[in-house]
Motif scaffolding. Structure first.
Motif, mmCIF file in Angstrom:
data_model
loop_
_atom_site.group_PDB
_atom_site.id
_atom_site.type_symbol
_atom_site.label_atom_id
_atom_site.label_comp_id
_atom_site.label_asym_id
_atom_site.label_seq_id
_atom_site.Cartn_x
_atom_site.Cartn_y
_atom_site.Cartn_z
ATOM 1 N N LYS A 44 -0.401 -27.864 19.740
ATOM 2 C CA LYS A 44 -1.820 -27.934 19.364
ATOM 3 C C LYS A 44 -2.102 -29.186 18.540
ATOM 4 O O LYS A 44 -3.047 -29.931 18.818
ATOM 5 C CB LYS A 44 -2.218 -26.681 18.574
ATOM 6 C CG LYS A 44 -3.654 -26.691 18.116
ATOM 7 C CD LYS A 44 -4.001 -25.427 17.350
ATOM 8 C CE LYS A 44 -5.464 -25.432 16.942
ATOM 9 N NZ LYS A 44 -5.820 -24.191 16.242
ATOM 10 N N THR B 283 -8.147 -30.992 23.611
ATOM 11 C CA THR B 283 -8.526 -29.659 23.151
ATOM 12 C C THR B 283 -7.382 -28.694 23.430
ATOM 13 O O THR B 283 -6.615 -28.875 24.384
ATOM 14 C CB THR B 283 -9.798 -29.147 23.859
ATOM 15 O OG1 THR B 283 -9.555 -29.088 25.261
ATOM 16 C CG2 THR B 283 -10.976 -30.055 23.577
ATOM 17 N N GLU C 17 -6.711 -24.355 23.061
ATOM 18 C CA GLU C 17 -7.110 -23.012 22.667
ATOM 19 C C GLU C 17 -6.038 -22.053 23.161
ATOM 20 O O GLU C 17 -5.738 -22.035 24.350
ATOM 21 C CB GLU C 17 -8.445 -22.631 23.302
ATOM 22 C CG GLU C 17 -9.610 -23.470 22.830
ATOM 23 C CD GLU C 17 -10.909 -23.065 23.517
ATOM 24 O OE1 GLU C 17 -11.062 -21.888 23.864
ATOM 25 O OE2 GLU C 17 -11.747 -23.962 23.704
ATOM 26 N N GLY D 200 -2.621 -19.846 26.766
ATOM 27 C CA GLY D 200 -3.732 -20.670 26.328
ATOM 28 C C GLY D 200 -4.084 -21.742 27.338
ATOM 29 O O GLY D 200 -3.480 -21.828 28.417
#
Length: 96
Positions: free
Chosen positions: A22, A31, A33, A39
């Motif tokens: 991340k 990005t 998530e 994810g």
């Protein structure tokens, strides 16, 4: 349509590995998530975005590349992710 997929095995705690992924992706403007199980992510490159998802299975992470620029090979993506996730430094991901 999936462009490519690959597994990366790991021995360190999965929460630390996901946090590292991340931080690496978001530090270059991407990005991320997700959690310790699955994810989605988007990684910017000079040729365009690499988008995909991941799924944690026991001691490996399955990466599925959903879309990528034609100029960025699956092997390049895999090599950069392997190199970054296995390093102990805080070097940036690089797809140049």
């Amino acid at each position: 349509m999936t462009k490519c997929n690959f597994n990366i095995n790991f021995t360190e705690p999965v929460d630390k590995l996901i946090e590292k992924a991340k931080n690496g992706i978001t530090s270059i403007g991407g990005t991320f998530e997700g959690n310790m199980k699955k994810g989605i992510y988007s990684i910017p490159t000079q040729a365009g975005k690499v988008t995909g998802n991941y799924l944690v299975k026991e001691n490996s992470i399955v990466f599925e590349i959903i879309d990528k620029p034609a100029l960025v090979s699956c092997k390049k993506i895999e090599n950069e992710l392997r190199k970054y996730l296995s390093s102990t430094s805080e070097a940036l991901l690089s797809f140049d």
